[in-house]
Design an enzyme around this catalytic site. Structure first.
Site, PDB file in Angstrom:
ATOM      1  N   GLU A  87       0.827  -1.211   0.000  1.00  0.00           N
ATOM      2  CA  GLU A  87       0.000   0.000   0.000  1.00  0.00           C
ATOM      3  C   GLU A  87       0.861   1.262   0.000  1.00  0.00           C
ATOM      4  O   GLU A  87       0.499   2.284   0.579  1.00  0.00           O
ATOM      5  CB  GLU A  87      -0.960  -0.015   1.190  1.00  0.00           C
ATOM      6  CG  GLU A  87      -1.987  -1.124   1.097  1.00  0.00           C
ATOM      7  CD  GLU A  87      -3.310  -0.800   1.766  1.00  0.00           C
ATOM      8  OE1 GLU A  87      -3.570   0.374   2.079  1.00  0.00           O
ATOM      9  OE2 GLU A  87      -4.095  -1.742   1.964  1.00  0.00           O
ATOM     10  N   HIS A 144      -5.271   2.234   0.978  1.00  0.00           N
ATOM     11  CA  HIS A 144      -4.606   3.292   0.234  1.00  0.00           C
ATOM     12  C   HIS A 144      -4.501   2.936  -1.250  1.00  0.00           C
ATOM     13  O   HIS A 144      -4.158   1.812  -1.595  1.00  0.00           O
ATOM     14  CB  HIS A 144      -3.193   3.544   0.784  1.00  0.00           C
ATOM     15  CG  HIS A 144      -3.181   4.007   2.199  1.00  0.00           C
ATOM     16  ND1 HIS A 144      -3.471   3.177   3.251  1.00  0.00           N
ATOM     17  CD2 HIS A 144      -2.931   5.237   2.728  1.00  0.00           C
ATOM     18  CE1 HIS A 144      -3.404   3.876   4.386  1.00  0.00           C
ATOM     19  NE2 HIS A 144      -3.072   5.118   4.090  1.00  0.00           N
ATOM     20  N   LYS A 171     -10.313   4.686   7.498  1.00  0.00           N
ATOM     21  CA  LYS A 171      -9.477   5.615   6.742  1.00  0.00           C
ATOM     22  C   LYS A 171      -9.312   5.155   5.297  1.00  0.00           C
ATOM     23  O   LYS A 171      -9.020   3.982   5.029  1.00  0.00           O
ATOM     24  CB  LYS A 171      -8.097   5.741   7.395  1.00  0.00           C
ATOM     25  CG  LYS A 171      -7.148   6.656   6.630  1.00  0.00           C
ATOM     26  CD  LYS A 171      -5.728   6.568   7.168  1.00  0.00           C
ATOM     27  CE  LYS A 171      -4.763   7.356   6.283  1.00  0.00           C
ATOM     28  NZ  LYS A 171      -3.349   7.093   6.605  1.00  0.00           N
TER      29      LYS A 171
END
Length: 249
Positions: A87, A144, A171
């Site tokens: 990531e 991500h 997130k």
């Protein structure tokens, strides 16, 4: 009703988005030097990006460095993050080693919260979240995309998968290819604020996405990342500028 997350005197999920500053030193000396600079601007949190740290797989050395870091920060909460190369991070790590490292971190009194990569294919992220919770430590579960912004339907699906891990904070960071990608992320963030009872953190990286780092008060993103010196991701703003902009918003 948002289930806020309290880390020392910092409450995530209410009020102005909280400012988190990464420490990305490769050696103990670099980490301590950066920490002193960061402590001077008094952020809400510090993210220790341990994938940069050369001795992170040596538990004794890591513990000693963590103790020094905490001593310098004097009560500023520390978010423990090993961002794997899968990531966009600095190091590769097996799923087993990743599980063991983050479980170890959760048991350290100097660590306020742990970041878990929630959609890693070879990792039982739900079990890891449960193990970290077993140590009494909150979890931010993350995903991500350093080269793209997934389509809107996929963004919603990602959030559902992250939420299913049982983590305390969700997130998502993406890379925009155009202005519409940024606007889509902001819209999805606003929608998630209504759909979930967890604080949400989102950011659109790079120059195009800077607005996403300052608009959390509008969209509901609970935290933003600022810099003191080295950045951990493209598009991060210096803390002093970031703090002034957030006050205006």
């Amino acid at each position: 009703m948002i289930k806020t997350v309290t880390l020392q005197n910092t409450v995530l999920g209410e009020g102005t988005p909280k400012i988190c500053v990464p420490v990305v030193g490769r050696s103990r000396e670099e980490i301590c030097s950066q920490a002193k600079e960061v402590a001077a601007v008094d952020p809400d949190l510090v993210e220790w990006r341990v994938d940069f740290y050369e001795e992170i797989f040596d538990r004794e050395a890591a513990k000693e460095t963590l103790e020094l870091l905490a001593e310098i920060l004097k009560g500023i909460p520390v978010l423990f993050t090993f961002r794997s190369s899968l990531e966009g991070g600095e190091k590769a790590i097996t799923a087993q080693d990743y599980f063991e490292l983050n479980s170890w971190a959760a048991a350290q009194p100097e660590i306020a919260m742990v970041d878990v990569e929630g959609r890693r294919a070879d990792l039982d992220s739900k079990a890891l979240v449960a193990a970290i919770h077993g140590e009494g430590t909150p979890v931010v579960v993350s995903n991500h995309f350093f080269h793209e912004t997934p389509e809107t339907e996929m963004l919603h699906q990602i959030f559902e998968e992250l939420e299913a891990t049982g983590a305390d904070i969700l997130k998502l960071a993406v890379m925009p290819q155009n202005e519409m990608d940024v606007l889509r992320l902001l819209q999805v963030t606003t929608e998630m604020k209504e759909k979930t009872d967890r604080p949400v953190i989102t950011m659109s990286m790079g120059k195009l996405g800077v607005v996403s780092r300052i608009s959390g008060g509008l969209t509901g993103s609970a935290m933003t990342f600022g810099t003191v010196g080295a950045a951990s991701a493209p598009g991060q703003l210096p803390v002093k500028e970031l703090r002034n902009i957030l006050k205006i918003f």
